[in-house]
Scaffold this motif. Structure first.
Motif, PDB file in Angstrom:
ATOM      1  N   ALA A 363      16.932   5.470   4.919  1.00  0.00           N
ATOM      2  CA  ALA A 363      15.970   6.013   5.881  1.00  0.00           C
ATOM      3  C   ALA A 363      16.406   7.395   6.362  1.00  0.00           C
ATOM      4  CB  ALA A 363      15.820   5.059   7.067  1.00  0.00           C
ATOM      5  N   ALA A 364      17.696   7.553   6.654  1.00  0.00           N
ATOM      6  CA  ALA A 364      18.205   8.858   7.103  1.00  0.00           C
ATOM      7  C   ALA A 364      18.051   9.909   6.008  1.00  0.00           C
ATOM      8  CB  ALA A 364      19.667   8.733   7.509  1.00  0.00           C
ATOM      9  N   GLU A 365      18.220   9.502   4.749  1.00  0.00           N
ATOM     10  CA  GLU A 365      18.180  10.443   3.629  1.00  0.00           C
ATOM     11  C   GLU A 365      16.754  10.825   3.232  1.00  0.00           C
ATOM     12  OE1 GLU A 365      20.492  11.752   1.251  1.00  0.00           O
ATOM     13  OE2 GLU A 365      22.094  11.370   2.672  1.00  0.00           O
ATOM     14  N   LEU A 366      15.856   9.843   3.207  1.00  0.00           N
ATOM     15  CA  LEU A 366      14.563  10.034   2.562  1.00  0.00           C
ATOM     16  C   LEU A 366      13.415  10.330   3.512  1.00  0.00           C
ATOM     17  CD1 LEU A 366      14.799   7.127  -0.070  1.00  0.00           C
ATOM     18  CD2 LEU A 366      15.410   9.539  -0.363  1.00  0.00           C
ATOM     19  N   LEU A 367      13.525   9.890   4.763  1.00  0.00           N
ATOM     20  CA  LEU A 367      12.403  10.061   5.686  1.00  0.00           C
ATOM     21  C   LEU A 367      12.486  11.401   6.412  1.00  0.00           C
ATOM     22  CD1 LEU A 367      12.160   6.485   7.277  1.00  0.00           C
ATOM     23  CD2 LEU A 367      10.791   7.441   5.419  1.00  0.00           C
ATOM     24  N   PRO A 368      11.335  11.982   6.790  1.00  0.00           N
ATOM     25  CA  PRO A 368      11.355  13.212   7.591  1.00  0.00           C
ATOM     26  C   PRO A 368      12.113  13.000   8.900  1.00  0.00           C
ATOM     27  CG  PRO A 368       9.140  12.739   6.773  1.00  0.00           C
ATOM     28  CD  PRO A 368       9.972  11.537   6.466  1.00  0.00           C
ATOM     29  N   ALA A 369      12.683  14.059   9.427  1.00  0.00           N
ATOM     30  CA  ALA A 369      13.551  13.953  10.604  1.00  0.00           C
ATOM     31  C   ALA A 369      12.853  13.288  11.789  1.00  0.00           C
ATOM     32  CB  ALA A 369      14.060  15.333  10.997  1.00  0.00           C
ATOM     33  N   ASP A 370      11.540  13.559  11.963  1.00  0.00           N
ATOM     34  CA  ASP A 370      10.866  13.035  13.146  1.00  0.00           C
ATOM     35  C   ASP A 370      10.544  11.551  13.065  1.00  0.00           C
ATOM     36  OD1 ASP A 370       9.120  13.538  11.115  1.00  0.00           O
ATOM     37  OD2 ASP A 370       7.474  14.240  12.394  1.00  0.00           O
ATOM     38  N   VAL A 371      10.646  10.947  11.888  1.00  0.00           N
ATOM     39  CA  VAL A 371      10.385   9.503  11.775  1.00  0.00           C
ATOM     40  C   VAL A 371      11.611   8.738  11.270  1.00  0.00           C
ATOM     41  CG1 VAL A 371       7.906   9.796  11.427  1.00  0.00           C
ATOM     42  CG2 VAL A 371       9.431   9.745   9.443  1.00  0.00           C
ATOM     43  N   ALA A 372      12.678   9.465  10.938  1.00  0.00           N
ATOM     44  CA  ALA A 372      13.871   8.804  10.388  1.00  0.00           C
ATOM     45  C   ALA A 372      14.420   7.745  11.331  1.00  0.00           C
ATOM     46  CB  ALA A 372      14.949   9.852  10.081  1.00  0.00           C
ATOM     47  N   ILE A 373      14.363   8.025  12.636  1.00  0.00           N
ATOM     48  CA  ILE A 373      14.942   7.080  13.602  1.00  0.00           C
ATOM     49  C   ILE A 373      14.257   5.719  13.528  1.00  0.00           C
ATOM     50  CG2 ILE A 373      13.442   7.864  15.495  1.00  0.00           C
ATOM     51  CD1 ILE A 373      15.795   7.314  17.390  1.00  0.00           C
ATOM     52  N   TYR A 374      12.949   5.700  13.226  1.00  0.00           N
ATOM     53  CA  TYR A 374      12.226   4.425  13.155  1.00  0.00           C
ATOM     54  C   TYR A 374      12.646   3.634  11.916  1.00  0.00           C
ATOM     55  CZ  TYR A 374       9.437   6.849  16.643  1.00  0.00           C
ATOM     56  OH  TYR A 374       9.045   7.540  17.765  1.00  0.00           O
ATOM     57  N   GLY A 375      12.767   4.334  10.786  1.00  0.00           N
ATOM     58  CA  GLY A 375      13.249   3.658   9.589  1.00  0.00           C
ATOM     59  C   GLY A 375      14.674   3.165   9.739  1.00  0.00           C
ATOM     60  N   MET A 376      15.506   3.973  10.415  1.00  0.00           N
ATOM     61  CA  MET A 376      16.885   3.552  10.644  1.00  0.00           C
ATOM     62  C   MET A 376      16.922   2.340  11.571  1.00  0.00           C
ATOM     63  SD  MET A 376      18.568   7.366  11.024  1.00  0.00           S
ATOM     64  CE  MET A 376      20.283   6.885  11.215  1.00  0.00           C
ATOM     65  N   GLY A 377      15.984   2.276  12.515  1.00  0.00           N
ATOM     66  CA  GLY A 377      15.901   1.115  13.405  1.00  0.00           C
ATOM     67  C   GLY A 377      15.579  -0.157  12.646  1.00  0.00           C
ATOM     68  N   VAL A 378      14.701  -0.060  11.630  1.00  0.00           N
ATOM     69  CA  VAL A 378      14.388  -1.234  10.797  1.00  0.00           C
ATOM     70  C   VAL A 378      15.641  -1.700  10.063  1.00  0.00           C
ATOM     71  CG1 VAL A 378      13.068  -2.053   8.811  1.00  0.00           C
ATOM     72  CG2 VAL A 378      11.955  -0.620  10.537  1.00  0.00           C
ATOM     73  N   GLY A 379      16.390  -0.745   9.499  1.00  0.00           N
ATOM     74  CA  GLY A 379      17.640  -1.104   8.834  1.00  0.00           C
ATOM     75  C   GLY A 379      18.626  -1.759   9.786  1.00  0.00           C
ATOM     76  N   MET A 380      18.690  -1.249  11.033  1.00  0.00           N
ATOM     77  CA  MET A 380      19.569  -1.841  12.048  1.00  0.00           C
ATOM     78  C   MET A 380      19.163  -3.275  12.375  1.00  0.00           C
ATOM     79  SD  MET A 380      22.092   0.009  13.317  1.00  0.00           S
ATOM     80  CE  MET A 380      22.715   1.693  13.321  1.00  0.00           C
TER      81      MET A 380
END
Length: 489
Positions: A363-380
């Motif tokens: 998520a940190a690598e592939l998603l745009p900076a403004d939405v990366a936190i949401y994808g990283m939250g799913v991984g968490m």
């Protein structure tokens, strides 16, 4: 405590005492994670450099580790309640000293004292839990303990971010330490009233092996310090690794001294018979590898979101909330089924953790900076689901065959392994992170540099989780072989 001593307390009294223990454990673990988001604030406020900031984080773990075994031994020999109260009081005083620190040197010293206080408290928490509960009830208690540790670890950055938002970017970090003072003032009377004063003690000599403790302290200090001094910057001194030679010599001397001490009829600091128990030995190794990865995961995530993407501390900390919530649920549930499922539960948990943190990286690598936190939250969220099946079940399995009168020192050795792992893992991962930034600065856009740094640090932590998984499979195989041998016999 034997079953007769445990039965002297009602179920309500046992759980009330446990609530005090687990609350204090939460305070000590919070101080391992909530300070991460305060590092930029401390840097601005006191002019701290990378080495000073590393001591603020890893120096706490170093002092924590140094205090664990002697504190656990003193608690086993004399009074876990008294050691608990001493540690809690010192934690309050040192937290206040951190909050009012006028310069970085004062803060580093106060932070190390705070780590010593945490190291005095934690073995008593483990020993008292062993003392208060038996069988299935102990599994449930360690399940709640694991849930609390998971929530504390993951909520720490969010709580730290909120306090910085309230106190401001320059002095908000002081609130992170000051909050401990009123909490300890509330907990102390409950500790004095509710914790059991009586406990079972090992037969034989009850003198404290001061020479053994000193040798172990040298070994612990020498093995942790090189990692504490590792920042990933160009100014790191290569000569620091020579301390590992001293660590090896001290470890060998400790083993020889302890065996001699036991031969002459005295009670050593560590009973090496504990390490002949496969459940204890393998559980320690799994926890050491796992805890080498976890705090570093949260540190890297916070640094990437704050320094790479530019999020405010409170929002950077929030990405770990899904981990806290899911791990709390599965830790509690894992504590109720661990005695039926056994080591397989821990292995399944580690696999899910690997999947979850791989999703965080993607998520940190592939998603745009403004939405990366949401994808990283799913991984968490996924990682936390697995994490709850690791900490508390592994704790239960590790201490299952340990005599209750040795619960404090056995728990302190387990905690020591975790703190050594934390120091090593945090240093290795943060060094990979910062070394990438130092080497690429000026050669690529800022976000691309932080992507590369995050990937380098996460490669270290994911490798450590994979090591824990291999150790879990090895222990699972050993348990199956022992079971077959017992059935054949």
């Amino acid at each position: 405590m034997s079953s007769s001593l445990a039965n002297a307390l009602s179920g309500r009294q046992r759980w009330q005492a446990f609530a005090v223990c687990v609350s204090v454990a939460a305070l000590t673990i919070l101080d391992l994670s909530k300070v991460n988001v305060a590092l930029p604030s401390i840097e601005k406020s006191l002019g701290a450099g990378p080495a000073e900031l590393q001591i603020i984080v890893a120096g706490y773990a170093l002092a924590f580790g140094l205090a664990l075994v002697p504190a656990g031994r003193l608690g086993d020999l004399h009074s876990r309640k008294a050691m608990f109260v001493v540690g809690l009081s010192l934690f309050m005083v040192s937290s206040l000293a951190c909050a009012v620190a006028p310069n970085i040197e004062f803060l580093m010293v106060a932070r190390i004292v705070q780590g010593i206080a945490a190291g005095i408290q934690m073995p008593q928490v483990i020993g008292l839990t062993q003392q208060l509960f038996q069988g299935e009830e102990r599994g449930r208690a360690f399940g709640l303990f694991g849930a609390t540790i998971g929530v504390s670890t993951a909520f720490g950055p969010t709580l730290g971010g909120l306090l910085i938002a309230v106190g401001g970017p320059t002095d908000g970090w002081r609130y992170i330490f000051a909050m401990n003072v009123p909490l300890v003032i509330i907990l102390l009377p409950f500790a004095l009233k509710l914790l059991p004063a009586k406990q079972e003690r090992s037969p034989g000599s009850r003198e404290l092996d001061l020479i053994g403790i000193l040798i172990l302290a040298v070994a612990t200090f020498s093995v942790m310090l090189p990692f504490v001094l590792t920042t990933g910057g160009p100014d790191d001194q290569p000569a620091r690794w020579y301390l590992l030679i001293l660590a090896a010599i001290a470890a060998a001397a400790f083993v020889l001294w302890e065996r001699r001490y036991k031969r002459i009829g005295k009670s050593p600091v560590v009973h090496f018979d504990l390490f002949r128990k496969g459940s204890y030995r393998n559980g320690l190794l799994i926890a050491m590898a796992y805890f080498a990865a976890m705090p570093a995961m949260f540190l890297l995530t916070t640094l990437f979101l704050q320094q790479g993407i530019g999020l405010e501390p409170v929002f950077a900390g929030m990405v770990s909330i899904p981990f806290a919530l899911s791990s709390a649920v599965t830790a509690w549930y894992g504590g109720t089924i661990v005695n039926r499922v056994g080591r397989k539960l821990v292995v399944i948990g580690i696999v899910i953790v690997l999947i979850g943190f791989s999703l965080v990286l993607l998520a940190a690598e592939l998603l745009p900076a403004d939405v990366a936190i949401y994808g990283m939250g799913v991984g968490m969220l996924v990682a936390g689901t697995g994490g709850g099946f690791v900490i508390s079940p592994n704790q239960t399995l590790t201490l299952a065959e340990v005599p209750v009168e040795q619960g404090g020192v056995a728990g302190s050795m387990a905690q020591l392994g975790q703190r050594v792992g934390t120091a090593m893992g945090t240093a290795a991962a943060s060094a990979a992170f910062y070394a990438t930034i130092y080497s690429e600065t000026g050669q690529a856009p800022k976000l691309e540099i932080f992507h590369d740094a995050f990937r380098a640090g996460f490669a270290v932590t994911l490798t450590l989780v994979a090591v824990a998984l291999v150790l879990g499979f090895l222990d699972l195989g050993a348990r199956k072989r022992r079971k077959r041998s017992a059935q054949t016999a």
